[in-house]
Design an enzyme around this catalytic site. Structure first.
Site, short mmCIF file in Angstrom:
data_model
loop_
_atom_site.label_atom_id
_atom_site.label_comp_id
_atom_site.label_asym_id
_atom_site.label_seq_id
_atom_site.Cartn_x
_atom_site.Cartn_y
_atom_site.Cartn_z
N LYS A 229 0.84 -1.20 0.00
CA LYS A 229 0.00 0.00 0.00
C LYS A 229 0.88 1.25 0.00
CE LYS A 229 -4.07 -1.69 2.57
NZ LYS A 229 -5.08 -1.46 1.53
N ARG A 303 -10.76 -11.18 1.76
CA ARG A 303 -11.70 -12.16 1.19
C ARG A 303 -11.06 -13.56 1.16
NH1 ARG A 303 -12.02 -8.78 -4.31
NH2 ARG A 303 -11.53 -7.17 -2.78
N1 BES Z 1 -8.36 -3.52 4.24
C1 BES Z 1 -8.47 -3.10 2.88
C2 BES Z 1 -9.75 -2.32 2.61
C3 BES Z 1 -9.86 -0.97 3.23
C4 BES Z 1 -9.03 0.06 2.85
C5 BES Z 1 -10.87 -0.74 4.15
C6 BES Z 1 -9.19 1.30 3.40
C7 BES Z 1 -11.01 0.49 4.69
C8 BES Z 1 -10.17 1.51 4.32
C9 BES Z 1 -8.50 -4.31 1.97
O1 BES Z 1 -7.74 -5.38 2.38
C10 BES Z 1 -7.94 -3.85 0.67
O2 BES Z 1 -6.79 -3.49 0.62
N2 BES Z 1 -8.77 -3.85 -0.37
C11 BES Z 1 -8.37 -3.41 -1.65
C12 BES Z 1 -8.85 -4.44 -2.64
C13 BES Z 1 -8.28 -4.30 -4.01
C14 BES Z 1 -6.80 -4.61 -4.01
C15 BES Z 1 -9.00 -5.27 -4.93
C16 BES Z 1 -9.02 -2.07 -1.90
O3 BES Z 1 -10.14 -1.84 -1.46
O4 BES Z 1 -8.38 -1.23 -2.53
MN MN Z 2 -5.72 -5.26 1.75
#
Ligand code: BES
Ligand code: MN
Ligand code: ZN
Length: 450
Positions: A229, A303
Site C-alpha cells: 500500500k 476475502r
Molecule cells: N483492508 C483493505 C480495505 C480498506 C481500505 C478498508 C481502506 C477500509 C479503508 C483491503 O484489504 C484492501 O486493501 N482492499 C483493496 C482491494 C483491491 C486490491 C481489490 C481495496 O479496497 O483497494
Molecule cells: Mn488489503
C-alpha cells in the site's frame, strides 16, 4: 440526591426552551437569549443561578434521535453531577443515556487517565442493557485503536480467550503450520508474518438453541503484502481487524445478555506482511472448500482468509451467518465512511437489518449481490481471482467472492464496515468505532429474544 444534581433539559425548539428556562429564574431567559442558544441538535447552554453556579443545562435535540441527544455533552460539560430532566418516555431516556455513555469514550491505554468526567445519574431500571451495549461498543473501539504492536494475532487470541473464559465458552485455535492442510487460504495470507496466522474459535450456548455463526476479518495489519500500500493507504491499517473486533464484541454482548442462541464465532487472524516468505501476485492458493484462487493482488487479502472461515462456518449448518469485515475501499467510495455496506443472500434478512439499523441509530445501507459481476472475478488459470478485473463495483465483487464460500440455503449477511471515525463528532470519537454492531444485535433480539 436529585437536589444536588444539575438538570440537563433536552429541548426540541425555542418555545420549549423558553418555558424550561423560565422555571430557573427571570434572568435565565435573558441569559439564554444573550448566549444565542438556538435549540439546534448538539447546541447547549449552561444556565447560571443568581450565585453564578450552574443551575441547569439546556441541550438542543432532535426527538427522533435519542441516542444523539446527549452524545456531545460528556466532552464539553464541566465535571459535575447531572441528571436528565424530561417528560419523554422511559425508552427515549434510556437511549439518551446510551448516547451519553457512547460519547464518554476515550482511548486511554497510552494516556494518563482523565479523572474528572461529568457524571450522569438516575436511570436504574434498565441500566443493564445500556451498559452491556456500551461495554461492547467500547470493546470494539479499544481493540481497533490498539496499535498492531500490541494487537497482533497473539493479542487478538488473548482477547478472545478472555471473553470465552468470562462466559464459560469453549475456545480453540488452529495456528501456524497446522493451518496448511485444512485452511490453506488463511495460511497463505498469514505465512509471511513473524507472528503466526491463526483461526480463533469460540462456541457458547445450549445445543437445543438455534445456531448462529459470526465471522470477522482479523487482519491485524494490512501492509497490502507485496502489492504494498501507499503511505497514506497504510496509515490506518491497524484497524483492519475491525471485523474481528465487531464479531468479538457482539459475541460478548450476546453472551452477557444471555440471548438464547447457540453461538459459533470464527476469527481468521493474520498479519498481511511483506516478507521473503509472503504469498505473491500470480500464486494460486487453494481453499478449504476446494475452489482454487488466483492471487491477482495480495492486498485483496481479507476475502481470501474469510473464504476458509465461511466454509467452516457453513459445515456446521447454522441457521444464520453474519460476517463483519473492513473489506474494501470501494464500499467507502459507494457509501462514505459512516454507512456499512450490507449484502445478503436473503431479502428478508437484508430488509430487517436495514430497518433495525435505523431504529437504533446505527445505520447501514444495502448493496446488491449482482450475479453478472461474477464475470469480473473469473480467472484463466484458477476457479476465481481474488481481485476483480475492474475496480468499479469493488465492494460488490468482493462480496460476490465471499458468496462463493457460503451455502445458498443458509441465510447470510456480510457487512463491509469502515470501523473508524475520521473526525470527531458528538458521540463519535476520532478513531475506532463500532458500526453495525447494535443494529445486528437488535435484529438478533427481534428474532431470538422472545
Ligand atoms: N483492508 C483493505 C480495505 C480498506 C481500505 C478498508 C481502506 C477500509 C479503508 C483491503 O484489504 C484492501 O486493501 N482492499 C483493496 C482491494 C483491491 C486490491 C481489490 C481495496 O479496497 O483497494
Ligand atoms: Mn488489503
Ligand atoms: Zn485488508
Amino acid at each position: 440526591m436529585t437536589n444536588s444534581l444539575i438538570p440537563i433539559i433536552p429541548v426540541a425548539d425555542m418555545q420549549t426552551a423558553e418555558k424550561a428556562v423560565k422555571t430557573v429564574g427571570e434572568n435565565a431567559l435573558h441569559w439564554m437569549q444573550q448566549s444565542k442558544f438556538n435549540a439546534e441538535p448538539f447546541a447547549y447552554c449552561l444556565i447560571p443561578d443568581s450565585d453564578g453556579n450552574i443551575a441547569a443545562v439546556l441541550v438542543g435535540v432532535n426527538p427522533e434521535s435519542p441516542i444523539q441527544a446527549l452524545a456531545g455533552l460528556p466532552k464539553v460539560l464541566p465535571s459535575a453531577d447531572y441528571h436528565l430532566q424530561c417528560e419523554l418516555d422511559e425508552h427515549w431516556q434510556q437511549q439518551a443515556h446510551l448516547g451519553w455513555q457512547l460519547g464518554s469514550y476515550r482511548f486511554e491505554r497510552y494516556l494518563r487517565p482523565k479523572k474528572n468526567w461529568p457524571r450522569l445519574h438516575g436511570h436504574d431500571s434498565s441500566t443493564t442493557m445500556v451498559d452491556l451495549q456500551v461495554t461492547a461498543s467500547n470493546m470494539a473501539r479499544d481493540l481497533i485503536n490498539t496499535p498492531t504492536e500490541d494487537m497482533g494475532p497473539d493479542h487478538l487470541q488473548q482477547a478472545t480467550e478472555q471473553v470465552a473464559s468470562q462466559f464459560d465458552a469453549e475456545f480453540s485455535v488452529i495456528i501456524g503450520a497446522e493451518l496448511e492442510a485444512d485452511f490453506p487460504a488463511i495460511h497463505a495470507v498469514g505465512r509471511g508474518s513473524h507472528r503466526a496466522p491463526r483461526l480463533l474459535r469460540l462456541s457458547w450456548g445450549e445445543k437445543s438453541h438455534p445456531k448462529i455463526a459470526l465471522i470477522g476479518k482479523g487482519v491485524c495489519f494490512d501492509t497490502g503484502g507485496l502489492n504494498l500500500k501507499s503511505a497514506s493507504g497504510m496509515r490506518k491499517m491497524k484497524k483492519d481487524m475491525g471485523g474481528a473486533a465487531h464479531a468479538l464484541a457482539l459475541t460478548q454482548l450476546i453472551m452477557a445478555s444471555k440471548l438464547p442462541v447457540q453461538l459459533e464465532l470464527y476469527l481468521p487472524t493474520v498479519e498481511n506482511a511483506v516478507d521473503a516468505n509472503a504469498y505473491r501476485p500470480g500464486d494460486v492458493v487453494s481453499t478449504r472448500q476446494g475452489l482454487s484462487v488466483e492471487i491477482g493482488n495480495t492486498d485483496a487479502e481479507g476475502r481470501v482468509i474469510l473464504a476458509d472461515a465461511l466454509t467452516l462456518a457453513c459445515e456446521h449448518q447454522p441457521e444464520l451467518m453474519i460476517d463483519f469485515a473492513t473489506l474494501t475501499g470501494a464500499a467507502r467510495v459507494a457509501l462514505g465512511t459512516d454507512l456499512p455496506a450490507l449484502f445478503s443472500n436473503n431479502a428478508e434478512l437484508r430488509q430487517e437489518l436495514h430497518i433495525c439499523g435505523d431504529e437504533v441509530e446505527d445505520p447501514m445501507w444495502p448493496l446488491p449481490l449482482y450475479q453478472p459481476y461474477m464475470r469480473l472475478i473469473d480467472s484463466d488459470i484458477a476457479d476465481l481471482c481474488n481481485n476483480a478485473s475492474s475496480s468499479f463495483g469493488g465492494a460488490i465483487t468482493a462480496a460476490l467472492f465471499l458468496q462463493q464460500f457460503t451455502n445458498k440455503d443458509i441465510p447470510w449477511c456480510h457487512l463491509d464496515t469502515y470501523g473508524w471515525n475520521d473526525s470527531k463528532r458528538p458521540g463519535r470519537p476520532l478513531g475506532g468505532e463500532a458500526m453495525g454492531l447494535r443494529a445486528v444485535f437488535r435484529m438478533l433480539q427481534n428474532r431470538y429474544g422472545g
